[in-house]
Design a protein around this motif. Structure first.
Motif, PDB file in Angstrom:
ATOM      1  N   ASN A 117       0.838  -1.195   0.000  1.00  0.00           N
ATOM      2  CA  ASN A 117       0.000   0.000   0.000  1.00  0.00           C
ATOM      3  C   ASN A 117       0.876   1.249   0.000  1.00  0.00           C
ATOM      4  O   ASN A 117       1.254   1.750   1.057  1.00  0.00           O
ATOM      5  N   SER A 119       0.270   4.218  -0.296  1.00  0.00           N
ATOM      6  CA  SER A 119      -0.264   5.436   0.337  1.00  0.00           C
ATOM      7  C   SER A 119       0.022   5.484   1.844  1.00  0.00           C
ATOM      8  O   SER A 119      -0.222   6.495   2.495  1.00  0.00           O
ATOM      9  N   ASN A 120       0.525   4.374   2.410  1.00  0.00           N
ATOM     10  CA  ASN A 120       0.892   4.392   3.834  1.00  0.00           C
ATOM     11  C   ASN A 120       1.997   5.420   4.065  1.00  0.00           C
ATOM     12  O   ASN A 120       2.882   5.573   3.230  1.00  0.00           O
ATOM     13  N   LYS A 141       1.162   5.167   9.174  1.00  0.00           N
ATOM     14  CA  LYS A 141      -0.241   5.578   9.139  1.00  0.00           C
ATOM     15  C   LYS A 141      -0.869   4.938   7.916  1.00  0.00           C
ATOM     16  O   LYS A 141      -0.325   5.023   6.814  1.00  0.00           O
ATOM     17  N   SER A 142      -2.010   4.267   8.127  1.00  0.00           N
ATOM     18  CA  SER A 142      -2.729   3.675   6.996  1.00  0.00           C
ATOM     19  C   SER A 142      -4.134   4.253   6.990  1.00  0.00           C
ATOM     20  O   SER A 142      -4.573   4.839   7.973  1.00  0.00           O
ATOM     21  N   SER A 143      -4.833   4.069   5.871  1.00  0.00           N
ATOM     22  CA  SER A 143      -6.196   4.609   5.865  1.00  0.00           C
ATOM     23  C   SER A 143      -7.196   3.465   5.982  1.00  0.00           C
ATOM     24  O   SER A 143      -7.022   2.402   5.394  1.00  0.00           O
ATOM     25  N   ASP A 146     -13.168   5.006   7.067  1.00  0.00           N
ATOM     26  CA  ASP A 146     -13.598   6.370   7.393  1.00  0.00           C
ATOM     27  C   ASP A 146     -12.608   7.152   8.249  1.00  0.00           C
ATOM     28  O   ASP A 146     -12.945   8.175   8.806  1.00  0.00           O
ATOM     29  N   ASP A 147     -11.393   6.649   8.368  1.00  0.00           N
ATOM     30  CA  ASP A 147     -10.424   7.338   9.230  1.00  0.00           C
ATOM     31  C   ASP A 147      -9.014   6.890   8.889  1.00  0.00           C
ATOM     32  O   ASP A 147      -8.809   5.986   8.089  1.00  0.00           O
ATOM     33  N   TYR A 148      -8.022   7.531   9.548  1.00  0.00           N
ATOM     34  CA  TYR A 148      -6.642   7.069   9.431  1.00  0.00           C
ATOM     35  C   TYR A 148      -6.303   6.269  10.672  1.00  0.00           C
ATOM     36  O   TYR A 148      -6.794   6.557  11.757  1.00  0.00           O
ATOM     37  N   HIS A 171      -5.760   7.301  14.246  1.00  0.00           N
ATOM     38  CA  HIS A 171      -4.561   8.126  14.143  1.00  0.00           C
ATOM     39  C   HIS A 171      -4.562   9.339  15.062  1.00  0.00           C
ATOM     40  O   HIS A 171      -3.543   9.679  15.638  1.00  0.00           O
TER      41      HIS A 171
END
Length: 197
Positions: A117, A119-120, A141-143, A146-148, A171
């Motif tokens: 991933n 985007s992490n 941090k991953s997504s 509805d949140d991180y 997060h």
């Protein structure tokens, strides 16, 4: 001018109050966010491993496990808070590991997660020595839907195999939890070894 000085003093007082509130998880309740958590040392893997976790963390339900970890090789131990938003997992991977290779494993896992991933967002990583054992870790941090999510993964040699642990929370709560998670890692103990005093 004096207003800015006042602000700085207030910031300093707030910071020292926050530091004061961060206590030792092994010595009584610890304030995290708006509530206090009581930690206790729990045994895992036939009492061969001891880890301090909040005493109100429960085993995640089978239904929630399947949803949160869709793959069949989900972690063996999944402890979480009431709503499942704060999770600690432990898993023994049947892959040999020795002390000198912990850093290599950490770097390899980090690369896999980065590739899986892109985007992490990655933060700190390193090796902590605990009771003469190397524990590799990295944070990212991953997504979620509805949140991180803040994630910390850690690895150590356990009976010749790889023990992998994770901690995750929403997060925007990671500032409150980060210091505590490192206390958890620094207090990991293996039971099958005679303790050096």
């Amino acid at each position: 001018m004096s207003e800015r000085v006042d602000e700085k003093i207030l910031d300093f007082i707030n910071e020292s109050e926050k530091r004061e509130a961060k206590k030792d998880i092994c010595k009584g309740p610890v304030k995290i966010g708006e509530r206090y958590y009581e930690f206790e040392e729990k045994d895992f893997f036939d009492k061969k491993l001891k880890i301090w976790i909040p005493n109100d963390f429960e085993e995640m339900s089978e239904e929630a496990r399947k949803f949160k970890y869709p793959s069949e090789n989900r972690p063996e131990i999944i402890k979480c808070n009431e709503d499942g938003s704060i999770v600690i997992t432990l898993n023994i991977i049947d892959s040999p590991l020795d002390e000198e290779c912990v850093g290599e494993l950490k770097d390899g896992m980090k690369m896999i997660i980065r590739k899986t991933n892109p985007s992490n967002v990655f933060y700190d990583d390193g090796i902590i020595e605990v009771n003469s054992k190397n524990i590799g870790f990295f944070e990212f941090k991953s997504s979620a839907i509805d949140d991180y999510i803040y994630n910390l993964m850690f690895f150590l040699e356990f009976e010749g195999k790889t023990l992998m642990g994770t901690f995750s929370c929403i997060h925007n709560e990671c500032k409150e939890w980060r210091d505590v998670v490192f206390q958890i890692i620094r207090n990991i103990k293996e039971n099958n070894k005679s303790k050096m005093s």
